[in-house]
Design a protein around this motif. Structure first.
Motif, short mmCIF file in Angstrom:
data_model
loop_
_atom_site.label_atom_id
_atom_site.label_comp_id
_atom_site.label_asym_id
_atom_site.label_seq_id
_atom_site.Cartn_x
_atom_site.Cartn_y
_atom_site.Cartn_z
N HIS A 147 -31.63 -1.51 59.14
CA HIS A 147 -32.87 -2.01 58.56
C HIS A 147 -32.57 -3.42 58.05
O HIS A 147 -31.63 -3.61 57.28
N ASN A 148 -33.38 -4.36 58.47
CA ASN A 148 -33.19 -5.73 58.01
C ASN A 148 -33.49 -5.82 56.51
O ASN A 148 -34.58 -5.51 56.06
N VAL A 149 -32.50 -6.23 55.74
CA VAL A 149 -32.62 -6.19 54.27
C VAL A 149 -33.71 -7.15 53.78
O VAL A 149 -34.51 -6.81 52.91
N LYS A 150 -33.77 -8.31 54.38
CA LYS A 150 -34.78 -9.31 53.99
C LYS A 150 -36.19 -8.73 54.15
O LYS A 150 -37.03 -8.83 53.26
N GLU A 151 -36.42 -8.13 55.30
CA GLU A 151 -37.75 -7.56 55.58
C GLU A 151 -38.05 -6.36 54.68
O GLU A 151 -39.18 -6.18 54.23
N GLU A 152 -37.04 -5.55 54.43
CA GLU A 152 -37.25 -4.37 53.58
C GLU A 152 -37.59 -4.78 52.15
O GLU A 152 -38.44 -4.17 51.51
N ILE A 153 -36.94 -5.81 51.66
CA ILE A 153 -37.22 -6.26 50.29
C ILE A 153 -38.66 -6.78 50.20
O ILE A 153 -39.39 -6.49 49.25
N LYS A 154 -39.06 -7.51 51.22
CA LYS A 154 -40.42 -8.05 51.28
C LYS A 154 -41.43 -6.89 51.27
O LYS A 154 -42.41 -6.90 50.52
N ARG A 155 -41.15 -5.91 52.08
CA ARG A 155 -42.02 -4.74 52.17
C ARG A 155 -42.08 -4.01 50.82
O ARG A 155 -43.15 -3.64 50.35
N SER A 156 -40.93 -3.84 50.19
CA SER A 156 -40.88 -3.14 48.90
C SER A 156 -41.67 -3.91 47.84
O SER A 156 -42.39 -3.31 47.04
N ASP A 157 -41.53 -5.22 47.85
CA ASP A 157 -42.27 -6.05 46.87
C ASP A 157 -43.77 -5.85 47.02
O ASP A 157 -44.50 -5.77 46.05
N GLU A 158 -44.22 -5.79 48.29
CA GLU A 158 -45.65 -5.59 48.53
C GLU A 158 -46.12 -4.23 48.01
O GLU A 158 -47.20 -4.12 47.44
N ILE A 159 -45.31 -3.22 48.22
CA ILE A 159 -45.66 -1.87 47.73
C ILE A 159 -45.75 -1.88 46.20
O ILE A 159 -46.69 -1.36 45.62
N LEU A 160 -44.78 -2.51 45.57
CA LEU A 160 -44.75 -2.56 44.10
C LEU A 160 -45.97 -3.30 43.55
O LEU A 160 -46.55 -2.90 42.55
N LYS A 161 -46.34 -4.35 44.23
CA LYS A 161 -47.51 -5.13 43.80
C LYS A 161 -48.77 -4.28 43.86
O LYS A 161 -49.61 -4.31 42.96
N LYS A 162 -48.91 -3.53 44.93
CA LYS A 162 -50.10 -2.69 45.11
C LYS A 162 -50.15 -1.59 44.05
O LYS A 162 -51.21 -1.24 43.56
N GLN A 163 -48.96 -1.06 43.72
CA GLN A 163 -48.92 0.05 42.76
C GLN A 163 -49.24 -0.39 41.35
O GLN A 163 -49.84 0.34 40.57
N ALA A 164 -48.81 -1.59 40.99
CA ALA A 164 -48.99 -2.03 39.61
C ALA A 164 -49.45 -3.48 39.55
O ALA A 164 -48.73 -4.36 39.09
N PRO A 165 -50.69 -3.73 40.02
CA PRO A 165 -51.15 -5.12 40.05
C PRO A 165 -51.26 -5.73 38.66
O PRO A 165 -51.07 -6.92 38.49
N GLU A 166 -51.47 -4.87 37.65
CA GLU A 166 -51.65 -5.40 36.28
C GLU A 166 -50.33 -5.92 35.71
O GLU A 166 -50.31 -6.73 34.80
N LYS A 167 -49.24 -5.42 36.32
CA LYS A 167 -47.93 -5.85 35.80
C LYS A 167 -47.46 -7.16 36.43
O LYS A 167 -46.46 -7.73 36.03
#
Lengths: 171, 77
Positions: A147-167
């Motif tokens: 798994h490309n680490v750069k792409e996975e981190i980007k993907r994870s960041d997007e998920i985190l943003k969606k989960q807690a936009p207020e944060k």
């Protein structure tokens, strides 16, 4: 009663990639089946380095030439999850999720940061109860060897943003 | 390599010291053979190509020289 003195007595010196390290017997992780490709090596140690954090190192205590860069997979893929089979749970003598440490091995090609990968197909599962470790192979088709680490981190960041936009902090 | 011919529903018994591993041909369809295994948990059974690919990945993971650029990937913008 904890026998602190007994623990310190059991410390032995080992030659590793990071020089000579003193390690207590209770800190040694035994991979009875070895690690694929290194079946003859059984004794390992997780070396925490502030300098290389979040990368830590699985060091062979039998061959100082052999070490693996490892990482907490959740830092790369925030929703990484799998189930342990009954056999593995028994083998590791574990009862609850906190009884294990999970690491995944990274492959870091020289001078090529865009192609750093992490092996999510074959995580290392380490028991805090009996200090046994095993590299398991997941049947889950979501996870691969590279798994490309750069792409996975980007993907994870997007998920985190969606989960807690207020944060989300302002730029 | 020892070569044995087995039909559907026939098996092979492998003994290592006091441990027995039984292998059985469950079905043959086209060029795919379904094989069953029975034995103690000490026997770890893998698909050969999967085991080998993990072996190769592990070996290349040990060949790390410089990790200075890795930390950058984890620095929050």
């Amino acid at each position: 009663m904890k026998e602190v003195s007994k623990l310190s007595q059991n410390k032995k010196k080992y030659e590793t990639k990071f020089g000579e390290i003193e390690i207590a017997d209770s800190e040694i992780i035994t991979f009875e089946n070895g690690i694929p490709g290194f079946e003859y090596l059984k004794k390992f140690y997780i070396y925490f380095s502030k300098e290389t954090f979040p990368i830590q190192w699985l060091l062979s205590l039998e061959n100082p030439e052999i070490s693996f860069p490892v990482i907490d997979p959740l830092l790369v893929r925030v929703d990484y999850a799998f189930e342990l089979s009954k056999d593995i749970v028994e083998y590791l003598s574990i009862e609850k999720p906190e009884d294990v440490k999970i690491f995944t091995i990274m492959t870091i090609p020289h001078g090529d940061p865009d192609n750093i990968t992490v092996n999510l197909k074959a995580p290392l599962v380490i028991s805090k109860v009996n200090n046994k470790g095993i590299q398991i192979i997941l049947e889950n088709e979501k996870y691969h060897l590279k798994h490309n680490v750069k792409e996975e981190i980007k993907r994870s960041d997007e998920i985190l943003k969606k989960q807690a936009p207020e944060k989300e902090r302002g730029a | 390599m020892l070569v044995l011919s087995r039909k559907n529903d026939e098996g092979i018994t492998i003994m290592i010291e006091d441990k027995i591993l039984k292998i059985k041909v469950l079905s043959i369809e086209g060029n795919a053979v379904k094989i069953g295994f029975e034995g103690p948990k000490d026997f770890k059974i893998y698909r050969e190509e999967v085991y080998e690919s993990i072996m190769k990945e592990n070996i290349s993971a040990t060949k790390v020289e410089d990790i200075s650029h890795v930390k950058k990937l984890f620095e929050k913008k």
